[in-house]
Design a protein around this motif. Structure first.
Motif, PDB file in Angstrom:
ATOM      1  N   SER A  96      79.337 -32.407  53.663  1.00 49.63           N
ATOM      2  CA  SER A  96      79.035 -31.786  54.876  1.00 49.63           C
ATOM      3  C   SER A  96      80.047 -32.114  56.091  1.00 49.63           C
ATOM      4  N   ILE A  97      81.031 -33.042  55.840  1.00 55.26           N
ATOM      5  CA  ILE A  97      81.855 -33.348  57.038  1.00 55.26           C
ATOM      6  C   ILE A  97      82.959 -32.204  56.989  1.00 55.26           C
ATOM      7  N   LEU A  98      83.129 -31.440  56.044  1.00 58.11           N
ATOM      8  CA  LEU A  98      84.173 -30.214  56.192  1.00 58.11           C
ATOM      9  C   LEU A  98      83.477 -28.969  56.347  1.00 58.11           C
ATOM     10  N   GLU A  99      82.272 -28.609  56.871  1.00 56.35           N
ATOM     11  CA  GLU A  99      81.889 -27.459  57.136  1.00 56.35           C
ATOM     12  C   GLU A  99      82.227 -27.130  58.775  1.00 56.35           C
ATOM     13  N   ASP A 100      82.146 -25.820  58.928  1.00 53.84           N
ATOM     14  CA  ASP A 100      82.682 -25.491  60.324  1.00 53.84           C
ATOM     15  C   ASP A 100      81.336 -25.054  61.005  1.00 53.84           C
ATOM     16  N   GLU A 101      81.305 -24.798  62.025  1.00 58.18           N
ATOM     17  CA  GLU A 101      80.114 -24.468  62.903  1.00 58.18           C
ATOM     18  C   GLU A 101      79.251 -23.358  62.294  1.00 58.18           C
ATOM     19  N   GLU A 102      79.620 -22.546  61.322  1.00 65.50           N
ATOM     20  CA  GLU A 102      78.867 -21.515  60.799  1.00 65.50           C
ATOM     21  C   GLU A 102      78.421 -22.067  59.536  1.00 65.50           C
ATOM     22  N   GLN A 103      78.638 -23.223  59.331  1.00 68.02           N
ATOM     23  CA  GLN A 103      78.464 -23.491  57.692  1.00 68.02           C
ATOM     24  C   GLN A 103      77.475 -25.152  57.754  1.00 68.02           C
ATOM     25  N   LEU A 104      76.726 -25.385  58.899  1.00 67.29           N
ATOM     26  CA  LEU A 104      76.027 -26.285  58.949  1.00 67.29           C
ATOM     27  C   LEU A 104      75.130 -26.472  57.848  1.00 67.29           C
ATOM     28  N   GLY A 105      74.945 -27.298  57.055  1.00 66.73           N
ATOM     29  CA  GLY A 105      74.025 -27.450  55.729  1.00 66.73           C
ATOM     30  C   GLY A 105      74.401 -26.780  54.716  1.00 66.73           C
ATOM     31  N   LEU A 106      75.685 -26.093  54.601  1.00 67.56           N
ATOM     32  CA  LEU A 106      76.098 -25.320  53.365  1.00 67.56           C
ATOM     33  C   LEU A 106      76.632 -25.848  52.235  1.00 67.56           C
ATOM     34  N   ALA A 107      77.270 -27.213  52.531  1.00 65.84           N
ATOM     35  CA  ALA A 107      77.685 -28.277  51.462  1.00 65.84           C
ATOM     36  C   ALA A 107      76.378 -28.296  50.581  1.00 65.84           C
ATOM     37  N   HIS A 108      75.383 -28.521  51.192  1.00 65.56           N
ATOM     38  CA  HIS A 108      74.294 -29.033  50.274  1.00 65.56           C
ATOM     39  C   HIS A 108      73.610 -27.531  49.900  1.00 65.56           C
ATOM     40  N   PHE A 109      73.640 -26.839  50.659  1.00 62.03           N
ATOM     41  CA  PHE A 109      73.051 -25.263  50.052  1.00 62.03           C
ATOM     42  C   PHE A 109      73.773 -25.027  48.812  1.00 62.03           C
ATOM     43  N   MET A 110      75.224 -25.272  48.834  1.00 67.62           N
ATOM     44  CA  MET A 110      75.945 -24.857  47.774  1.00 67.62           C
ATOM     45  C   MET A 110      75.559 -25.419  46.543  1.00 67.62           C
ATOM     46  N   GLU A 111      75.230 -26.882  46.660  1.00 68.73           N
ATOM     47  CA  GLU A 111      74.801 -27.713  45.236  1.00 68.73           C
ATOM     48  C   GLU A 111      73.422 -27.033  44.847  1.00 68.73           C
ATOM     49  N   HIS A 112      72.667 -26.488  45.838  1.00 67.35           N
ATOM     50  CA  HIS A 112      71.394 -25.675  45.244  1.00 67.35           C
ATOM     51  C   HIS A 112      71.693 -24.400  44.395  1.00 67.35           C
ATOM     52  N   MET A 113      72.691 -23.901  45.056  1.00 68.34           N
ATOM     53  CA  MET A 113      72.971 -22.612  44.372  1.00 68.34           C
ATOM     54  C   MET A 113      73.551 -22.508  42.899  1.00 68.34           C
ATOM     55  N   ASN A 114      74.264 -23.934  42.749  1.00 68.89           N
ATOM     56  CA  ASN A 114      74.931 -23.791  41.242  1.00 68.89           C
ATOM     57  C   ASN A 114      73.713 -24.000  40.450  1.00 68.89           C
ATOM     58  N   PHE A 115      72.590 -24.085  40.771  1.00 69.56           N
ATOM     59  CA  PHE A 115      71.439 -24.162  39.806  1.00 69.56           C
ATOM     60  C   PHE A 115      70.608 -22.828  39.736  1.00 69.56           C
ATOM     61  N   ASN A 116      71.186 -21.888  40.484  1.00 67.62           N
ATOM     62  CA  ASN A 116      70.517 -20.528  40.597  1.00 67.62           C
ATOM     63  C   ASN A 116      71.468 -19.319  40.355  1.00 67.62           C
ATOM     64  N   GLY A 117      72.277 -19.650  39.300  1.00 65.41           N
ATOM     65  CA  GLY A 117      73.034 -18.393  38.896  1.00 65.41           C
ATOM     66  C   GLY A 117      74.598 -18.782  38.720  1.00 65.41           C
ATOM     67  N   THR A 118      75.077 -18.898  37.607  1.00 68.38           N
ATOM     68  CA  THR A 118      76.317 -18.753  37.240  1.00 68.38           C
ATOM     69  C   THR A 118      77.038 -17.920  36.310  1.00 68.38           C
ATOM     70  N   LYS A 119      78.237 -17.764  36.124  1.00 71.90           N
ATOM     71  CA  LYS A 119      78.688 -16.798  35.060  1.00 71.90           C
ATOM     72  C   LYS A 119      77.980 -16.839  33.585  1.00 71.90           C
ATOM     73  N   ASN A 120      77.760 -17.716  33.060  1.00 76.63           N
ATOM     74  CA  ASN A 120      77.182 -18.080  31.971  1.00 76.63           C
ATOM     75  C   ASN A 120      75.822 -18.315  31.866  1.00 76.63           C
ATOM     76  N   PHE A 121      75.057 -18.686  33.068  1.00 77.49           N
ATOM     77  CA  PHE A 121      73.660 -18.846  33.176  1.00 77.49           C
ATOM     78  C   PHE A 121      73.206 -18.305  34.330  1.00 77.49           C
ATOM     79  N   GLU A 122      72.481 -17.042  34.081  1.00 75.45           N
ATOM     80  CA  GLU A 122      72.004 -16.256  35.254  1.00 75.45           C
ATOM     81  C   GLU A 122      70.598 -17.266  35.791  1.00 75.45           C
ATOM     82  N   LYS A 123      70.312 -16.819  36.858  1.00 71.43           N
ATOM     83  CA  LYS A 123      69.015 -17.554  37.874  1.00 71.43           C
ATOM     84  C   LYS A 123      68.118 -17.795  36.757  1.00 71.43           C
ATOM     85  N   ASN A 124      67.771 -19.256  36.715  1.00 71.92           N
ATOM     86  CA  ASN A 124      66.730 -20.133  36.359  1.00 71.92           C
ATOM     87  C   ASN A 124      67.090 -20.105  34.489  1.00 71.92           C
TER      88      ASN A 124
END
Length: 951
Positions: free
Chosen positions: A84-112
């Protein structure tokens, strides 16, 4: 999945602090470190030869180690040096949000699909599969079977997808907002409110104060999708990543997998600079005093920030310095422990150490105490005085020698178990090495080096540290606690007065009293072993002793330096009258605080320096017992302690009063916590009609507890060892165990009586009921649903009801979290008790927003209704069976599992050998079994408890 914010190893809800200052002192600090290690080599600390470390052409680092515990499993990690230390003002909380998103759809594993696939091979979401985000890093955790090439390949495909194949569709991003906002909601409360107020002082001048990983509610609700994609593109790149693989597979195979999956990830074009952020020094002493009506604990934190920038330990000299720091911390904390055990303890507990802060570039000398609601100033004074006492008089030879023994004993234990260490523990070292260059020479080198060098560390080496640790600038003091009528809030002037007064206090040196060399010298005549009974199926031996007691042991090789111990006898407080039960219950846990054989617990600690041994007596509802553990070399001391807890427990009002005051300090404001208040209210609602119901103790309850009667009752419960059964599991020397059993157990007093427990007529509330508790200012609710009632116990139904809970947990995660986005976590658990009477229990719980209580409760009941009507699907049954089998295979190589199994079988009057047929039970478990218990037990009504915020 958001890792608890940490400062030097403590969760942020306990919240520490940091301090720093000017350039002139920087030079002094560096010189001190050089002086403390001036005679030590400046050569580099070696790198563990058992670990293969490499770097791909694209800059990705990898670590690999073959390790056989547990069997047929490999621990995978993807570590991203970005948080989170690398987030800009528009990204507050998005380092953690990105972690969530990796469990919600990737190239080889769609959502769930990812979670669904991993569940199908026995990997549980949350318990096994997980991730965390901190200020400076994001770490993904994936254990995977290593004995199946297809599953192994899928595992590496998953972590590759996390690294660069997240889909981040707008639909998926928006659907995950609710889950992350629920996680944000969970973090709200008194601690968070106070933290927001003191962080600007704690993290003075630092970006860390504005980059808490959870982010802000406003940004999580409204951020632009592109801001998240930009964070992923900027920071998820090979030069900021490491892949780690530790497990039961050869290194070459693992290395080939890493190269094939990660070698082709392209190097980032025009990569953004990965900046490092500091905490600036400051000349002031910052004082923060925060109170809250819902605060449940009072705490004091003092932090003296280092002036200089922290640097990693790279040389032998650095390593030797860290050894000196460990000795300093061990000795000072030994002194603080003695104070907390004094008749008028200044704190519930307190400790000090030198170590890391939020910023990688800043370390600090930190002191912490948990106190009574009116004891903060006294605790602060005590912490500061003990620092000053060391500064003025130093430590003493006896303290140093005991600290050396304790540290080496712990290190020796780790060294002896180096080939029996679990892979998940090993991989943690790799994470720290990659992120912060923490040395990893391997336990063999560390043990041998410290064993050789520890004798050369002098009192002068250790005593010299304090001069640079404590200072009057670059200092932060934080006090947090309850806001309540009748408790005056501490003022900054009062804190400053303590700081000023400590400087002028006349201190005396610490008095290091001589203690005995052993706990027990006069041992009564030994008893005898009158019978040996071997069980070849379980691999156990049961000794019958001449006083009637039994000793069952199982020799294992699961750990080289571990023996676990348990013992019980039926009776417990069930044999007390209602009056005696109520008079003694809150005193029972304080009985052991007096020590044994005329030694207080401080003296016992000194006598047992350098020994890995622990024994705890207890009196429960239906039995009394002891439990503990020991290194094989210290097994005799475990037997001695056991003997003494039967025959020579001290009676000491001062020691008991110390325990009582600490308990009162800890418990006085627990009911201020809305969550805790809700738990207690639900307990009262369901069990309050029991004439023996006690509830949560108030300070008055603690004052009124009858220590004299509790001690008398303890003597009664432990007067007869003849009906005790003792259990030992681990690396046991049979001859020694037999010798010690005769020497310390067979001669314990006994009668011919064989007691059992009493079961009263009370039964908890059953049927359909609702209890709503309105408490707390935050917009957060908790829902608890309990199906329970009398039944006839059968092993088959017990197993089926447990399995039904596992199935429902999967369905509720899918429905309430993934589909509705209404919860962060949800779970169900079921079982049937045989003792003290047949009773089934099935519980469902989840936190959520007040506005969603009705909707999510209805959705939960709909999932329950599906199980009642149709039973589970083939797929869900297969998932839980696979997870159960994987857990069972690991359990079979775990000492604690065997100890629990052997004891509980006797306790419950069951056959321990049934456990050996577990795989058959899993194979035979059918959908019809789960459907039957669902129809039988989930249709009799339920008790629902709802915690809502105050209106």
């Amino acid at each position: 999945m958001l890792k608890s914010l940490k400062l030097a190893g403590l969760v942020m809800t306990v919240s520490f602090m940091t301090s720093v200052a000017g350039f002139a002192q920087q030079t002094k600090a560096v010189k001190q470190k050089e002086t403390a290690t001036k005679n030590v080599s400046s050569e580099k600390i070696p790198f563990n030869p058992e670990v293969k470390m490499g770097k791909l052409e694209n800059g990705l680092t990898y670590y690999i180690q073959n390790n056989g515990k547990p069997e047929n499993k490999v621990e995978l990690r993807l570590v991203v040096n970005a948080g989170s230390i690398l987030e800009d003002e528009e990204q507050l909380g998005l380092a953690h949000f990105m972690e969530h998103m990796n469990f919600n759809g990737t190239k080889n594993f769609e959502k769930n699909e990812l979670v669904d696939y991993l569940q199908s091979i026995g990997v549980k979401f949350g318990a096994h599969l997980n991730a965390y985000t901190s200020f400076d890093e994001t770490v993904y955790i994936l254990p995977i079977p290593s004995d199946d090439p297809e599953k192994l390949e899928k595992g590496f495909q998953i972590i590759e997808d996390w690294a660069h194949n997240a889909l981040l569709t707008s639909e998926q991003i928006d659907s995950e907002r609710g889950v992350v906002l629920e996680e944000y909601r969970l973090g709200k409360g008194a601690d968070e409110r106070m933290r927001q107020n003191y962080l600007p002082k704690l993290l003075y001048g630092s970006k860390y104060a504005d980059r808490l990983p959870i982010g802000t509610k406003e940004n999580l609700e409204t951020f632009d999708h592109e801001s998240l994609r930009r964070f992923y593109k900027d920071w998820y790149r090979p030069d900021l990543m490491a892949v780690m693989a530790v497990g039961d597979l050869d290194v070459n195979t693992l290395e080939a997998k890493i190269k094939s999956h990660f070698g082709s990830i392209p190097v980032a074009k025009n990569p953004k600079k990965r900046e490092v952020f500091d905490m600036p020094n400051h000349k002031e002493t910052f004082i923060a005093i925060e109170t809250d009506k819902e605060a449940s604990m009072s705490q004091v934190q003092v932090l003296f920030k280092d002036y200089e920038t922290a640097t990693p330990d790279l040389t032998i000299a650095d390593y030797k310095h860290s050894m000196v720091e460990s000795l300093f911390g061990q000795m000072l904390n030994n002194r603080l422990d003695e104070l907390r055990n004094s008749p008028n303890p200044p704190f519930v507990f307190g400790f000090s150490y030198h170590g890391g802060t939020y910023a990688r570039t800043k370390e600090a000398y930190q002191s912490f105490a948990m106190t009574s609601e009116t004891g903060q100033l006294n605790a602060l004074k005590t912490l500061l005085e003990e620092n000053e006492r060391v500064k003025k008089f130093g430590f003493f030879k006896g303290e140093l020698e005991r600290a050396k023994k304790d540290i080496l004993a712990r290190l020796e234990k780790t060294y002896k178990d180096k080939d029996k260490t679990e892979s998940e523990r090993i991989v943690g070292e790799f994470v720290n090495n990659f992120l912060e260059e923490e040395p990893m020479p391997g336990i063999e080198w560390e043990y041998n080096f410290q064993k050789e060098e520890m004798p050369n560390i002098t009192l002068e080496d250790v005593n010299s540290l304090i001069t640079n640790y404590i200072k009057e600038d670059n200092r932060v003091i934080i006090l947090t606690g309850p806001e309540k009528e009748g408790v005056a809030k501490v003022t900054e002037a009062e804190v400053q007065a303590v700081l000023d007064n400590v400087k002028n206090t006349e201190l005396t040196p610490y008095e290091d009293k001589e203690v005995a060399a052993a706990l027990l010298t006069n041992v009564p005549a030994a008893g005898q072993i009158v019978n040996y009974d071997k069980d070849d199926a379980l691999g156990t031996t049961t000794l019958t002793l001449s006083n009637g007691a039994k000793v069952t042991y199982k020799i294992t090789d699961f750990k080289n330096d571990e023996i676990l111990f348990d013992a019980f006898s039926f009776g417990g407080t069930s044999l007390y009258s209602n009056e005696d039960y109520k008079a003694t219950s809150f005193a029972n846990n304080g009985l052991g605080e007096a020590g044994v054989n005329n030694f207080d617990i401080n003296e016992m600690s000194k006598i047992l320096s350098g020994k890995i041994v622990n024994v705890r007596p207890s009196i429960g509802t239906y039995s009394e017992g002891l439990s503990g553990n020991a290194s094989p070399k210290d097994l005799e001391e475990l037997f001695q302690l056991t003997h003494l807890y039967f025959t020579a427990l001290n009676k000491n009002k001062d020691a008991y009063n110390s325990y009582k005051e600490k308990q009162k300090a800890f418990m006085t404001n627990m009911m201020s916590s809305p969550q805790f208040f809700f738990q207690i209210e639900m307990g009262k609602f369901m069990y309050g009609d029991n004439p023996r119901y006690l509830g949560f103790p108030s300070p008055e309850d603690m004052d009124n507890a009858d220590y004299d009667l509790a001690y008398k009752k303890y003597q009664e419960r432990f007067a007869d060892a003849g009906d005790f059964h003792f259990y030992f599991v681990g690396n046991i020397d049979e001859k020694k165990l037999a010798e010690y059993s005769e020497k310390y157990l067979a001669n314990l007093p006994s009668t011919t009586a064989k007691e059992t427990y009493k079961v009263d007529d009370f039964r908890p509330l059953t049927g359909q009921h609702e209890k709503i508790v309105e408490v707390g200012k935050d917009q957060k609710s908790m829902v608890r649903m309990t199906y329970h009632g009398p039944t006839e116990y059968t092993e088959k139904e017990d197993y089926a009801l447990q399995s039904l809970g596992e199935v429902l947990s999967i369905k509720l995660i899918e429905k309430l979290r993934e589909e509705e986005g209404g919860v962060y976590g949800v779970g169900a658990r079921g079982n049937i008790n045989k003792m003290p009477y047949g009773w089934y229990s099935f519980n469902i719980s989840f936190p959520c927003g007040p506005e969603n209580v009705d909707k999510l409760t209805a959705a939960t009941l709909a999932e329950v209704d599906k199980l009642v009507k149709n039973g589970p699907t083939d797929q869900d049954l297969a998932k839980i069976k696979e997870a159960q089998l994987l857990d069972y295979k690991e359990d079979l190589k775990d000492n604690r599992f065997w100890l629990r199994t052997l004891k509980n079988a006797d306790y419950q009057g069951m056959d321990a050998k049934k456990m050996l047929d577990y795989e058959k039970s899993v194979a035979n478990l059918t959908k019809e079994d789960l459907h039957n218990v669902a129809k039988k037990y989930l249709t009799q009504g339920y008790i629902i408890g709802i915690q809502n915020p105050e209106k």
